[in-house]
Design a protein around this motif. Structure first.
Motif, PDB file in Angstrom:
ATOM      1  N   ILE A   1      75.882 -32.117  46.553  1.00 49.38           N
ATOM      2  CA  ILE A   1      75.429 -30.723  46.511  1.00 49.38           C
ATOM      3  C   ILE A   1      75.977 -30.107  45.231  1.00 49.38           C
ATOM      4  O   ILE A   1      77.156 -30.313  44.895  1.00 49.38           O
ATOM      5  N   SER A   2      75.110 -29.386  44.533  1.00 52.16           N
ATOM      6  CA  SER A   2      75.577 -28.671  43.338  1.00 52.16           C
ATOM      7  C   SER A   2      74.804 -27.365  43.229  1.00 52.16           C
ATOM      8  O   SER A   2      73.852 -27.139  43.962  1.00 52.16           O
TER       9      SER A   2
ATOM     10  N   LEU B   1      71.420 -23.757  45.692  1.00 50.83           N
ATOM     11  CA  LEU B   1      72.074 -25.012  46.047  1.00 50.83           C
ATOM     12  C   LEU B   1      71.070 -26.148  45.965  1.00 50.83           C
ATOM     13  O   LEU B   1      69.956 -26.050  46.472  1.00 50.83           O
ATOM     14  N   LYS B   2      71.470 -27.226  45.309  1.00 50.13           N
ATOM     15  CA  LYS B   2      70.581 -28.364  45.127  1.00 50.13           C
ATOM     16  C   LYS B   2      71.167 -29.583  45.850  1.00 50.13           C
ATOM     17  O   LYS B   2      72.346 -29.891  45.697  1.00 50.13           O
TER      18      LYS B   2
ATOM     19  N   CYS C   1      74.732 -36.861  56.224  1.00 49.92           N
ATOM     20  CA  CYS C   1      75.502 -37.003  54.986  1.00 49.92           C
ATOM     21  C   CYS C   1      75.436 -35.711  54.165  1.00 49.92           C
ATOM     22  O   CYS C   1      76.430 -35.268  53.593  1.00 49.92           O
ATOM     23  N   GLU C   2      74.253 -35.085  54.149  1.00 47.56           N
ATOM     24  CA  GLU C   2      74.101 -33.821  53.417  1.00 47.56           C
ATOM     25  C   GLU C   2      74.951 -32.705  54.035  1.00 47.56           C
ATOM     26  O   GLU C   2      75.470 -31.860  53.313  1.00 47.56           O
ATOM     27  N   MET C   3      75.063 -32.736  55.353  1.00 46.82           N
ATOM     28  CA  MET C   3      75.902 -31.725  56.019  1.00 46.82           C
ATOM     29  C   MET C   3      77.363 -31.909  55.607  1.00 46.82           C
ATOM     30  O   MET C   3      78.067 -30.933  55.314  1.00 46.82           O
TER      31      MET C   3
ATOM     32  N   CYS D   1      80.328 -30.568  41.657  1.00 44.31           N
ATOM     33  CA  CYS D   1      79.429 -30.904  42.767  1.00 44.31           C
ATOM     34  C   CYS D   1      80.304 -31.405  43.908  1.00 44.31           C
ATOM     35  O   CYS D   1      81.491 -31.665  43.720  1.00 44.31           O
ATOM     36  N   SER D   2      79.721 -31.524  45.099  1.00 48.38           N
ATOM     37  CA  SER D   2      80.443 -32.209  46.175  1.00 48.38           C
ATOM     38  C   SER D   2      79.752 -33.552  46.389  1.00 48.38           C
ATOM     39  O   SER D   2      78.562 -33.708  46.078  1.00 48.38           O
TER      40      SER D   2
END
Length: 230
Positions: free
Chosen positions: A66-67, A73-74, A210-212, A36-37
């Motif tokens: 993110i995984s 992509l989740k 943060c998600e970006m 994941c990141s």
């Protein structure tokens, strides 16, 4: 001149990206599935807000991951309300969510590692779990820092923001209300004065940012892979 500078000069002269396939390949081979990141945002208040904290201490308030879940992509994000010192909840959540992954992708892991080390001091009962998490970190800034990948459009910058347009032309920071960690920090602090409706809007902007970060980090691995495959 060191290798990194020579590569930058060559990239500019030839006006094309430079990459070392072998070394990037070696680097990629250290990533273990599933991965994941992860990105963490921190607040550093001039005036300590929580008991037992110091001026400008790095208080984590948001993380995004993110995984890949069966080809989709989740996203997962955890946001800590500013009113309460829920760092323990923050830590427990990050440990639960990352546990099933064998590699955790980051871009420039120094901030995240500092935060995790501080949390280990604060909650020693989680020290071995934190140590496990840290052992899984793969820092995707490494090939860039070492000069194994460089693009003239980076213009001497080695930040995630400078490489984002190369990695993903559609999704970019320029479309977001928040475009840097420093801005995120000040905007988080503004939650102390906002009403519930405004606060909800701000919270969403922070999560989007943060998600970006996490998304570009996640996609950077595929980007490196595509360079090696070509």
């Amino acid at each position: 001149q060191n290798k990194e500078i020579q590569i930058q000069v060559k990239a500019v002269k030839e006006n094309k990206e430079q990459f070392n396939s072998n070394l990037i390949q070696q680097f990629i081979s250290t990533v273990k599935e599933p991965y994941c990141s992860l990105d963490i945002e921190v607040w550093m208040s001039a005036i300590p807000y929580y008991d037992g904290t110091k001026s400008f201490q790095q208080i984590p308030f948001l993380f995004s991951m993110i995984s890949d879940e069966s080809g989709e992509l989740k996203n997962y994000s955890y946001f800590k309300p500013i009113e309460e010192d829920l760092r323990k909840d923050f830590l427990e959540r990050i440990l639960i969510e990352t546990k099933k992954f064998n590699s955790i992708l980051m871009f420039d892991k120094s901030l995240e590692e500092t935060v995790l080390n501080q949390l280990a001091e604060l909650y020693p009962e989680y020290r071995s779990d934190i140590s496990d998490l840290k052992s899984k970190i793969i820092d995707l800034a490494e090939p860039i820092r070492k000069g194994n990948y460089y693009h003239p459009d980076m213009k001497g910058n080695f930040t995630l923001k400078s490489i984002a347009p190369l990695v993903n032309q559609e999704a970019g920071f320029e479309n977001l209300d928040i475009q840097s960690g420093i801005t995120a920090m000040y905007i988080y602090e503004s939650l102390l004065e906002l009403n519930a409706i405004e606060a909800e809007q701000i919270k969403q902007q922070l999560v989007d940012y943060c998600e970006m970060d996490a998304l570009i980090t996640y996609q950077l691995l595929s980007f490196f892979n595509s360079k090696v495959d070509n």
